[in-house]
Write a protein that holds these residues in place. Structure first.
Motif, mmCIF file in Angstrom:
data_model
loop_
_atom_site.group_PDB
_atom_site.id
_atom_site.type_symbol
_atom_site.label_atom_id
_atom_site.label_comp_id
_atom_site.label_asym_id
_atom_site.label_seq_id
_atom_site.Cartn_x
_atom_site.Cartn_y
_atom_site.Cartn_z
ATOM 1 N N ILE A 16 0.852 -1.181 0.000
ATOM 2 C CA ILE A 16 0.000 0.000 0.000
ATOM 3 C C ILE A 16 0.889 1.231 0.000
ATOM 4 O O ILE A 16 1.857 1.311 0.749
ATOM 5 N N GLY A 17 0.568 2.200 -0.852
ATOM 6 C CA GLY A 17 1.387 3.398 -0.920
ATOM 7 C C GLY A 17 1.278 4.264 0.321
ATOM 8 O O GLY A 17 0.249 4.285 0.995
ATOM 9 N N LYS A 40 -6.137 -3.740 -4.421
ATOM 10 C CA LYS A 40 -5.235 -4.727 -3.820
ATOM 11 C C LYS A 40 -5.897 -5.533 -2.717
ATOM 12 O O LYS A 40 -5.442 -6.627 -2.386
ATOM 13 N N PHE A 41 -6.976 -5.006 -2.144
ATOM 14 C CA PHE A 41 -7.713 -5.744 -1.134
ATOM 15 C C PHE A 41 -8.851 -6.551 -1.742
ATOM 16 O O PHE A 41 -9.753 -6.993 -1.024
ATOM 17 N N LYS A 42 -8.813 -6.750 -3.044
ATOM 18 C CA LYS A 42 -9.859 -7.525 -3.719
ATOM 19 C C LYS A 42 -10.073 -8.871 -3.047
ATOM 20 O O LYS A 42 -11.205 -9.302 -2.827
ATOM 21 N N ASP A 43 -8.974 -9.543 -2.698
ATOM 22 C CA ASP A 43 -9.056 -10.850 -2.040
ATOM 23 C C ASP A 43 -8.872 -10.744 -0.530
ATOM 24 O O ASP A 43 -8.754 -11.757 0.160
ATOM 25 N N GLY A 49 -6.774 -8.389 9.248
ATOM 26 C CA GLY A 49 -8.196 -8.242 9.513
ATOM 27 C C GLY A 49 -9.005 -7.553 8.446
ATOM 28 O O GLY A 49 -10.107 -7.066 8.715
ATOM 29 N N ILE A 50 -8.504 -7.511 7.213
ATOM 30 C CA ILE A 50 -9.237 -6.877 6.112
ATOM 31 C C ILE A 50 -9.985 -7.959 5.328
ATOM 32 O O ILE A 50 -9.367 -8.885 4.804
ATOM 33 N N PRO A 51 -11.313 -7.871 5.204
ATOM 34 C CA PRO A 51 -12.079 -8.883 4.471
ATOM 35 C C PRO A 51 -11.932 -8.692 2.967
ATOM 36 O O PRO A 51 -11.527 -7.626 2.503
ATOM 37 N N PRO A 52 -12.236 -9.716 2.181
ATOM 38 C CA PRO A 52 -12.231 -9.551 0.724
ATOM 39 C C PRO A 52 -13.197 -8.449 0.308
ATOM 40 O O PRO A 52 -14.299 -8.339 0.840
ATOM 41 N N PHE A 53 -12.768 -7.631 -0.651
ATOM 42 C CA PHE A 53 -13.606 -6.554 -1.165
ATOM 43 C C PHE A 53 -14.459 -7.005 -2.351
ATOM 44 O O PHE A 53 -15.333 -6.262 -2.777
ATOM 45 N N GLU A 54 -14.171 -8.211 -2.893
ATOM 46 C CA GLU A 54 -14.887 -8.644 -4.098
ATOM 47 C C GLU A 54 -15.226 -10.127 -4.016
ATOM 48 O O GLU A 54 -14.366 -10.969 -4.240
ATOM 49 N N PRO A 55 -16.468 -10.483 -3.683
ATOM 50 C CA PRO A 55 -17.488 -9.529 -3.253
ATOM 51 C C PRO A 55 -17.292 -9.160 -1.779
ATOM 52 O O PRO A 55 -16.667 -9.903 -1.025
ATOM 53 N N LEU A 56 -17.834 -8.028 -1.390
ATOM 54 C CA LEU A 56 -17.810 -7.609 0.004
ATOM 55 C C LEU A 56 -19.065 -8.149 0.678
ATOM 56 O O LEU A 56 -20.172 -7.903 0.220
ATOM 57 N N LYS A 57 -18.866 -8.908 1.745
ATOM 58 C CA LYS A 57 -20.009 -9.511 2.443
ATOM 59 C C LYS A 57 -20.542 -8.546 3.512
ATOM 60 O O LYS A 57 -19.780 -8.014 4.306
#
Length: 238
Positions: A16-17, A40-43, A49-57
């Motif tokens: 992350i920049g 970058k947080f797609k998965d 502790g970051i959930p997948p963004f695609e799809p976001l539940k």
């Protein structure tokens, strides 16, 4: 690329920049990094502790009754949000002294799929059902107004969200509610057709509910990151 961008040193997490707070192109830098981070947080990044963004539940959304044509509370559960990672940041304004951010973004397609339950009236027509739903927002312009504050934990400074206000203006919407009127296909088809022919009236009457829900969703995502990553690992502070 703006001056002052380096990589955020989190083990096993997407790069992350970081932006230098004294960079004259700070707004451009932050906007680019937000857009990159969402992709970058797609998965997801479970190690921080970051959930997948695609799809976001999303466990639940409640869209209350409007004051005009929508006289029904819409209860949504077990939701998946698709399309967030295709969003583009168009404008970013950072107020370093006040810890405030203003952002304009564009999302070509935001799609919500899940379970619904509602019983009431829309456009003076009765609507009743419980089942699967699909709502699509096309070419949506969003504004994000964020207010944050700093706090100290274990001798490190972190950010937390105080407010996250969103406006969402779609170019068009599509509604599909399955199993309306206990599966009556004729009535269900008619109601879905009316909703889609009058999507703007339907949405605008309850848009505050959608915007409040998305604000809470985005606030939760931001807090997931900021509560785990110190301020000086997000920004270069000289």
């Amino acid at each position: 690329m703006s001056r002052g961008i380096t990589l955020l040193p989190i083990a096993n997490a997407p790069n992350i920049g970081r932006c230098n707070l004294k960079d004259p192109n700070l707004n451009e830098c932050v906007g680019k990094n937000i857009e990159d981070a969402v992709r970058k947080f797609k998965d997801g990044a479970p190690q921080i502790g970051i959930p997948p963004f695609e799809p976001l539940k999303i466990s639940k959304m409640v869209i209350g009754e409007g004051t005009g044509p929508v006289n029904v509370q819409q209860n949504f559960e077990n939701i998946e949000l698709f399309g967030l990672t295709d969003s583009k940041v168009l404008k970013e304004i950072v107020d370093v002294e006040q810890d405030k951010h203003y952002c304009e973004s564009f999302s070509p397609k935001l799609e919500l799929i899940g379970d619904y339950d509602m019983n009431g009236r829309v456009l003076v027509l009765p609507i009743r059902g419980k089942g699967r739903f699909n709502i699509i927002l096309y070419n949506s312009s969003l504004t994000h107004n964020l207010t944050m504050e700093k706090y100290t934990k274990k001798d490190k400074t972190y950010l937390k969200m105080v407010n996250y206000l969103v406006t969402i203006t779609p170019e068009k919407m599509h509604y599909q509610f399955d199993n309306l009127f206990d599966g009556d296909e004729r009535l269900g088809s008619q109601i879905n057709k009316v909703l889609n022919e009058n999507w703007d009236s339907v949405y605008n009457d309850v848009r505050q509910g959608y915007e409040n829900s998305f604000g809470l969703i985005f606030k939760g995502l931001a807090d997931s990151l900021f509560s785990r990553v110190p301020y000086n690992e997000i920004f270069i502070v000289e």
